[in-house]
Design an enzyme around this catalytic site. Structure first.
Site, PDB file in Angstrom:
ATOM      1  N   CYS A   1      17.571 -67.221 -94.694  1.00 43.18           N
ATOM      2  CA  CYS A   1      18.037 -65.983 -94.987  1.00 43.18           C
ATOM      3  C   CYS A   1      19.827 -66.103 -94.161  1.00 43.18           C
ATOM      4  CB  CYS A   1      17.420 -64.681 -94.493  1.00 43.18           C
ATOM      5  SG  CYS A   1      15.862 -64.775 -95.289  1.00 43.18           S
TER       6      CYS A   1
ATOM      7  N   HIS B   1       4.683 -52.868 -88.043  1.00 46.17           N
ATOM      8  CA  HIS B   1       3.894 -53.344 -86.856  1.00 46.17           C
ATOM      9  C   HIS B   1       4.105 -52.681 -85.511  1.00 46.17           C
ATOM     10  CE1 HIS B   1       2.558 -56.681 -89.819  1.00 46.17           C
ATOM     11  NE2 HIS B   1       2.017 -55.848 -90.043  1.00 46.17           N
TER      12      HIS B   1
ATOM     13  N   CYS C   1      -4.704 -41.209 -74.406  1.00 46.04           N
ATOM     14  CA  CYS C   1      -3.866 -39.851 -74.461  1.00 46.04           C
ATOM     15  C   CYS C   1      -2.584 -40.037 -75.182  1.00 46.04           C
ATOM     16  CB  CYS C   1      -3.864 -39.348 -73.170  1.00 46.04           C
ATOM     17  SG  CYS C   1      -2.554 -40.050 -71.764  1.00 46.04           S
TER      18      CYS C   1
ATOM     19  N   CYS D   1      -0.489 -45.093 -74.092  1.00 48.26           N
ATOM     20  CA  CYS D   1      -2.072 -45.189 -73.525  1.00 48.26           C
ATOM     21  C   CYS D   1      -2.749 -45.027 -74.939  1.00 48.26           C
ATOM     22  CB  CYS D   1      -1.905 -43.819 -72.809  1.00 48.26           C
ATOM     23  SG  CYS D   1      -3.728 -43.536 -72.231  1.00 48.26           S
TER      24      CYS D   1
ATOM     25  N   SER E   1       6.251 -65.111 -95.954  1.00 43.31           N
ATOM     26  CA  SER E   1       5.573 -65.622 -96.680  1.00 43.31           C
ATOM     27  C   SER E   1       4.563 -64.383 -97.641  1.00 43.31           C
ATOM     28  CB  SER E   1       4.583 -66.608 -96.245  1.00 43.31           C
ATOM     29  OG  SER E   1       3.844 -66.179 -95.252  1.00 43.31           O
TER      30      SER E   1
ATOM     31  N   CYS F   1      -4.301 -40.238 -67.511  1.00 42.68           N
ATOM     32  CA  CYS F   1      -5.873 -40.136 -67.713  1.00 42.68           C
ATOM     33  C   CYS F   1      -6.361 -41.321 -67.348  1.00 42.68           C
ATOM     34  CB  CYS F   1      -5.877 -39.862 -69.172  1.00 42.68           C
ATOM     35  SG  CYS F   1      -5.692 -41.342 -70.290  1.00 42.68           S
TER      36      CYS F   1
ATOM     37  N   ILE G   1      11.914 -69.666 -97.146  1.00 43.00           N
ATOM     38  CA  ILE G   1      12.219 -71.302 -97.373  1.00 43.00           C
ATOM     39  C   ILE G   1      10.971 -71.743 -98.113  1.00 43.00           C
ATOM     40  CG2 ILE G   1      12.155 -73.345 -95.778  1.00 43.00           C
ATOM     41  CD1 ILE G   1      14.084 -72.049 -94.176  1.00 43.00           C
TER      42      ILE G   1
HETATM   43 ZN   LIG Z   1      -3.516 -41.519 -70.933  1.00 42.89          ZN
END
Ligand SMILES: [Zn+2]
Length: 365
Positions: free
Chosen positions: A355, A212, A223, A220, A313, A274, A338
């Site tokens: 853990c 993620h 751009c 940006c 999970s 930009c 857990i």
């Molecule tokens: Zn930009």
């Protein structure tokens, strides 16, 4: 022999704040991080100072059995437990099963979630009683709101600005450190994390995919401009010299809560190249993980021989899809979490434990 509980204070001298000494046999005591070997005289001093009452009751001839009978529950590791949900102590049987699972893998693929960072002091989303969803009605910002609404972006960056000092200061815990050690020893082939806190890299892991993204990077949306979050903080500070709001609140994505007055005065810069919107380089809720990143992770899975999920999970499909793919590949899978996981039906082993308690007990061999 009757069960004996020993209060062991097992600090390595190199890591005085961490409990790292591990006893294999009477004459084999070493630090799990630096592998420094300790002599039995040192161990005897530890035991004498911490168990004087018990030693006075037990004959010296029993000491060998005494030490070998150390319960796992007496081993403690440096961790912050404020955001760790309530759980039962882990059984020795589970530890042994996990040891066997790790022993049988030569290229372990590790999938981590917010549950491994709770011991660093960062709450997760879904843990019972202590996760964000259980303790707050606030929800993470959605990508559509961020793109379409200037006041949402202003509010997001104001909160992110106030939360950054604390969020960026979090340190890896024993789970991150152990995984980095496993990678150095060739046990772990790749880590895929759902976390955006960069704690795996701070611990020294190299082969890491941040599924993620990372809050430490700002991009940006129009751009190719990018800037480190640390550098961007200087820009935000110079544009908002009177921003004095502070918060001890923290969320898994570095967000905090602020009053409207603090938000409405906050100045958010545009992209200097930009004029577009700037956004942390993370996958917001409602957005998708880039396809190339998913394919790269699948390639890593094909090169691995087992999957170990830690602190997740696996409710979110972006991570759960790798469970399904590993099942297609017929890879053995285990999890340390857990609570229940979405992947339980695919697992050969689930260890219902913290853990940071379990991983350091596993020996590489
Ligand atoms: Zn930009």
């Amino acid at each position: 022999m009757s069960a004996i509980t020993i209060k062991i204070s097992n600090h390595c001298v190199s890591f005085p704040n961490m409990f790292l000494l591990k006893q294999i046999q009477y004459h084999k005591v070493f630090c799990k991080l630096c592998h420094h070997r300790y002599c039995t005289t040192y161990v005897n001093k530890l035991f004498s100072s911490n168990n004087s009452n018990q030693f006075s009751r037990d004959a010296a001839s029993n000491r060998h059995d005494f030490i070998n009978n150390i319960s796992y529950s007496t081993l403690k590791y440096c961790s912050n437990l404020a955001f760790v949900p309530r759980h039962e102590p882990c059984s020795n049987r589970h530890i042994e099963d996990l040891q066997e699972f790790v022993d049988n893998s030569k290229k372990l693929f590790v999938l981590t979630g917010a549950g491994i960072s709770t011991e660093s002091g960062i709450p997760d989303y879904r843990s019972e009683g202590v996760g964000l969803y259980a303790t707050s009605t606030k929800r993470p910002v959605q990508i559509k709101e961020f793109i379409s609404n200037a006041s949402v972006r202003q509010s997001y960056w104001a909160r992110n600005y106030v939360g950054w000092s604390r969020f960026s200061s979090f340190k890896p815990n024993i789970t991150h450190i152990t995984l980095a050690q496993w990678e150095q020893h060739g046990k772990v082939s790749h880590i895929v994390t759902q976390n955006v806190d960069t704690l795996h890299q701070k611990a020294g892991s190299i082969n890491v995919t941040e599924l993620h993204g990372s809050l430490h990077d700002v991009r940006c949306m129009q751009c190719q401009y990018s800037i480190s979050r640390t550098q961007f903080h200087h820009t935000l500070s110079s544009l908002n010299p009177r921003m004095a709001a502070q918060s001890q609140d923290i969320r898994p994505d570095g967000d905090v809560e602020l009053v409207q007055d603090d938000v409405s005065r906050f100045v958010v810069p545009c992209c200097p190249s930009c004029g577009g919107f700037l956004k942390p380089h993370v996958v917001f809720f409602g957005d998708n993980v880039p396809r190339a990143r998913v394919e790269a992770v699948k390639e890593q899975l094909r090169q691995s021989d087992a999957l170990l999920a830690l602190g997740s999970s696996l409710q979110v499909y972006s991570a759960y899809r790798f469970i399904l793919y590993a099942a297609e590949l017929k890879l053995p899978m285990a999890a340390v979490n857990i609570g229940l996981t979405r992947a339980d039906a695919h697992l050969s082993l689930r260890v219902p434990a913290r853990c940071g308690h379990v991983l350091p007990l596993i020996t590489l061999r």
